[in-house]
Design an enzyme around this catalytic site. Structure first.
Site, PDB file in Angstrom:
ATOM      1  N   LYS A 204       0.829  -1.318  -0.015  1.00  0.00           N
ATOM      2  CA  LYS A 204       0.029   0.014  -0.030  1.00  0.00           C
ATOM      3  C   LYS A 204       0.861   1.139   0.134  1.00  0.00           C
ATOM      4  CE  LYS A 204      -4.014  -2.340   0.420  1.00  0.00           C
ATOM      5  NZ  LYS A 204      -4.968  -2.175  -0.848  1.00  0.00           N
TER       6      LYS A 204
ATOM      7  N   ASN B  34      -5.403   2.846  -3.059  1.00  0.00           N
ATOM      8  CA  ASN B  34      -6.710   2.651  -2.375  1.00  0.00           C
ATOM      9  C   ASN B  34      -7.463   3.966  -2.459  1.00  0.00           C
ATOM     10  OD1 ASN B  34      -5.812   0.061  -0.063  1.00  0.00           O
ATOM     11  ND2 ASN B  34      -7.331   0.159  -1.932  1.00  0.00           N
TER      12      ASN B  34
ATOM     13  N   HIS C  52      -9.723  -9.787  -7.833  1.00  0.00           N
ATOM     14  CA  HIS C  52      -9.550  -8.984  -6.790  1.00  0.00           C
ATOM     15  C   HIS C  52     -10.192 -10.054  -5.497  1.00  0.00           C
ATOM     16  CE1 HIS C  52     -11.238  -6.149  -3.386  1.00  0.00           C
ATOM     17  NE2 HIS C  52      -9.775  -5.789  -3.581  1.00  0.00           N
TER      18      HIS C  52
END
Length: 358
Positions: free
Chosen positions: A161, A192, A292
């Site tokens: 991330k 994100n 996903h």
């Protein structure tokens, strides 16, 4: 084969470690569709934090009456979506429809005596998978320990991330991960939806040095125009789709040149039926699909896709890792590859001891 009963129950699966933003659980809606031939198909819907009881209610109150007495066949998908239209044609309605659609595919495969992969049309024995974690809030030593575990497990690709308030923090972390995995492994980053266009331009200008294979969700997912503007200002490929819902949405993003890797979530798009339509549309446009999450089902679908990317092997958050399954599914994620040998149907048998959603 006709439907005689439909049930849906919502269960809570605590995560081993909370995801960014305080996500401490995944909720699971287990759907069962019974038939006059005695066969029962199992489906599921899934969501972090939000909406499980609403999904279960849509299935019990609105899809069940529409299914009773009907042929148990996933060809009903479009009719069922139309049936739910007054509650919307996306979001929770598609998540509810996914649970039923997955159960119907399971039923049809069981009746044919075939694994789901063979019913859909197996194209390969294995697909590549990558190590993935929701780790923006991890201290750097914890992040490196997680990534080292993926490398030790045989992954040739990893994803971390990004989207910290300070670009320098992201750069430090991505550089450390690149040093750990080496130049011969793929490294992806996932923002994100945390950036705006100027922020994404600044961050990607710095992160390009570490050769990211793609950046996932750099901008708010539905803002097509912003993605087009960003495309003109960075060379890093875009992976999008976990928050897109329809074939038409995927086609718009691909046709505008801002979806280099498509990432549909089989539950969020409404089940296996629309997932395969999205995959076929993407393949016609030379875009690979990297499903996903939900690797026990996503891995099976990946073996059937016309143009496959990689399967996301989410750290300690598969259905098996969260204790949701009563028996092994037959889907194996080993040495950076996924394979499937499930027996008839999709092989997902949910535990009878799961905790209900309060």
């Amino acid at each position: 084969m006709r439907v005689t009963e439909v049930s849906a129950r919502a269960f809570r699966l605590p995560l081993h470690r909370a995801w960014d933003g305080g996500v401490d659980r995944n909720d699971l809606v287990v759907v069962r569709v019974a038939t006059d031939e005695g066969l029962v198909g199992t489906g599921f819907s899934w969501t972090p934090l939000i909406g499980a009881r609403a999904v279960a209610a849509l299935i019990a109150d609105d899809l069940r009456p529409a299914l009773l007495g009907r042929r148990a066949d996933p060809s009903l998908w479009d009719e069922l979506r139309w049936h739910l239209r007054e509650a919307g044609t996306s979001g929770l309605t598609l998540m509810a429809l996914a649970g039923v659609d997955i159960a119907l595919w399971d039923l049809v495969a069981r009746r044919a005596g075939l694994p789901l992969v063979e019913l859909l049309g197996r194209r390969r024995e294995e697909a590549e998978c990558y190590g993935s974690g929701v780790n923006l809030d991890y201290p750097l030593p914890d992040l490196l320990e997680q990534v080292a575990g993926w490398v030790a497990a045989g992954h040739r690709a990893v994803k971390v991330k990004v989207g910290s308030p300070a670009v320098a923090r992201d750069a430090e972390r991505v550089e450390a991960v690149r040093d750990l995995v080496g130049a011969d492994r793929l490294l992806m980053v996932d923002a994100n939806q945390r950036w705006d266009v100027p922020g994404a331009v600044r961050a990607l200008a710095v992160l390009e040095e570490f050769d990211p294979y793609f950046v996932e969700e750099p901008l708010p997912a539905g803002d097509l125009g912003a993605h087009v503007r960003l495309r003109a200002r960075t060379r890093v490929p875009f992976a999008v789709g976990e928050n897109l819902r329809t074939v038409e949405e995927f086609e718009r993003f691909i046709d505008e040149g801002v979806c280099d890797v498509a990432q549909p979530n089989v539950v969020r798009v409404g089940g296996i039926t629309p997932f395969m339509r999205i995959a076929e549309s993407a393949a016609r446009r030379s875009v690979p699909v990297a499903p996903h999450l939900l690797p026990e089902l996503s891995g099976q679908l990946a073996l059937c896709l016309p143009r496959v990317g990689m399967v996301e092997d989410i750290d300690r958050a598969s259905l098996a890792a969260l204790g949701a399954l009563a028996v092994p599914s037959g889907v194996r994620l080993e040495r950076g590859r996924v394979s499937a040998d499930t027996g008839p149907g999709h092989g997902l048998v949910f535990s009878g001891g799961l905790a209900p959603v309060p």
